[in-house]
Design a protein around this motif. Structure first.
Motif, PDB file in Angstrom:
ATOM      1  N   VAL A   4       0.861  -1.176   0.000  1.00 33.22           N
ATOM      2  CA  VAL A   4       0.000   0.000   0.000  1.00 33.22           C
ATOM      3  C   VAL A   4       0.900   1.229   0.000  1.00 33.22           C
ATOM      4  O   VAL A   4       1.883   1.287   0.741  1.00 33.22           O
ATOM      5  N   VAL A   5       0.553   2.219  -0.846  1.00 33.68           N
ATOM      6  CA  VAL A   5       1.325   3.452  -0.939  1.00 33.68           C
ATOM      7  C   VAL A   5       0.389   4.615  -0.624  1.00 33.68           C
ATOM      8  O   VAL A   5      -0.628   4.803  -1.298  1.00 33.68           O
ATOM      9  N   TYR A   6       0.739   5.390   0.394  1.00 32.00           N
ATOM     10  CA  TYR A   6      -0.010   6.590   0.763  1.00 32.00           C
ATOM     11  C   TYR A   6       0.685   7.770   0.098  1.00 32.00           C
ATOM     12  O   TYR A   6       1.896   7.966   0.272  1.00 32.00           O
ATOM     13  N   THR A   7      -0.075   8.546  -0.668  1.00 32.97           N
ATOM     14  CA  THR A   7       0.505   9.600  -1.499  1.00 32.97           C
ATOM     15  C   THR A   7      -0.322  10.882  -1.459  1.00 32.97           C
ATOM     16  O   THR A   7      -1.418  10.908  -0.896  1.00 32.97           O
ATOM     17  N   THR A   8       0.233  11.913  -2.091  1.00 34.17           N
ATOM     18  CA  THR A   8      -0.511  13.109  -2.488  1.00 34.17           C
ATOM     19  C   THR A   8      -0.107  13.399  -3.930  1.00 34.17           C
ATOM     20  O   THR A   8       0.989  13.017  -4.365  1.00 34.17           O
TER      21      THR A   8
END
Length: 173
Positions: A4-8
Motif C-alpha cells: 500500500v502506498v499513501y501519497t498526495t
C-alpha cells in the motif's frame, strides 16, 4: 504480498515510489491522503507521521522513498515473482535479419531502466546478451527462461557483446 502506498498528487517522491514499483511489476494499492481522510488517519495511526510517501509491505512500514529498504523488503517478501532486470529485449537474430546484417544470436537490449540491475551490470541499448550463469542465450525467450528459474537476491553472471567486443559482468538481482 500486500503493498500500500499513501501519497498526495503534488509529492515528487510519491511519483518516484510508484514508478519504482511499476518498473518492478509490483502490484500496489494507492491511497491519496489529500482526499481520502480515512486513509490519512490510517497512515498517521501506523506511523505517527503526516509526511508522504508512506509504503506498507505486509506489516512493514517505510516512511519516505527509501529505495534500499524497499528493495530489501521486496526481495525478502517471497512473492514468487520473477526478478526484473530492467531491460527491454528482443531476438538479436530477428532484428539483424530485418536490417540485412549477419545474424547474431542472443537477446538484443532495446532499452535499460535507470537504476535497474541491467544498468548496474553495465548493459546499454544495442548490447547483445549471449550467456547468463553459464546458460547460452540465443534468443529473448532463452533469457526469459533462464531468469524464470532465479529469485530476487541471486548473483547473476552475464556475458554480452558490444560491437565486436565481448564483456563479462556480475550483478545481484
Amino acid at each position: 504480498m500486500n503493498v500500500v502506498v499513501y501519497t498526495t498528487p503534488t509529492c515528487p517522491y510519491c511519483h518516484q515510489v510508484k514508478q519504482f514499483l511499476e518498473q518492478r511489476g509490483v502490484k500496489f494499492t494507492e491511497h491519496d491522503v489529500s482526499v481520502d481522510t480515512a486513509a490519512a488517519t490510517e497512515m498517521i495511526q501506523k506511523t505517527g507521521q503526516r509526511g508522504v510517501p508512506v509504503i506498507t509491505i505486509d506489516d512493514q512500514v517505510i516512511v519516505g522513498f527509501d529505495r534500499a529498504r524497499l528493495e530489501q523488503l521486496l526481495a525478502s517478501s517471497g512473492d514468487g515473482q520473477r526478478p526484473h532486470f530492467g531491460l527491454q529485449i528482443a531476438d538479436a537474430s530477428k532484428v539483424a535479419q530485418r536490417y540485412g546484417v549477419v545474424p547474431v544470436f542472443g537477446a538484443l537490449v532495446g532499452g535499460v531502466t535507470p537504476g535497474s540491475p541491467g544498468e548496474k551490470a553495465g548493459l546499454r541499448q544495442g548490447d547483445v546478451i549471449t550467456e547468463i550463469n553459464l546458460h547460452p542465450v540465443r534468443s529473448a525467450s532463452d533469457m526469459e527462461q533462464v531468469l524464470s528459474g532465479m529469485s530476487s537476491g541471486s548473483r547473476v553472471a552475464i556475458v554480452f557483446l558490444r560491437g565486436q567486443n565481448e564483456f563479462r559482468s556480475e550483478v545481484v538481482i
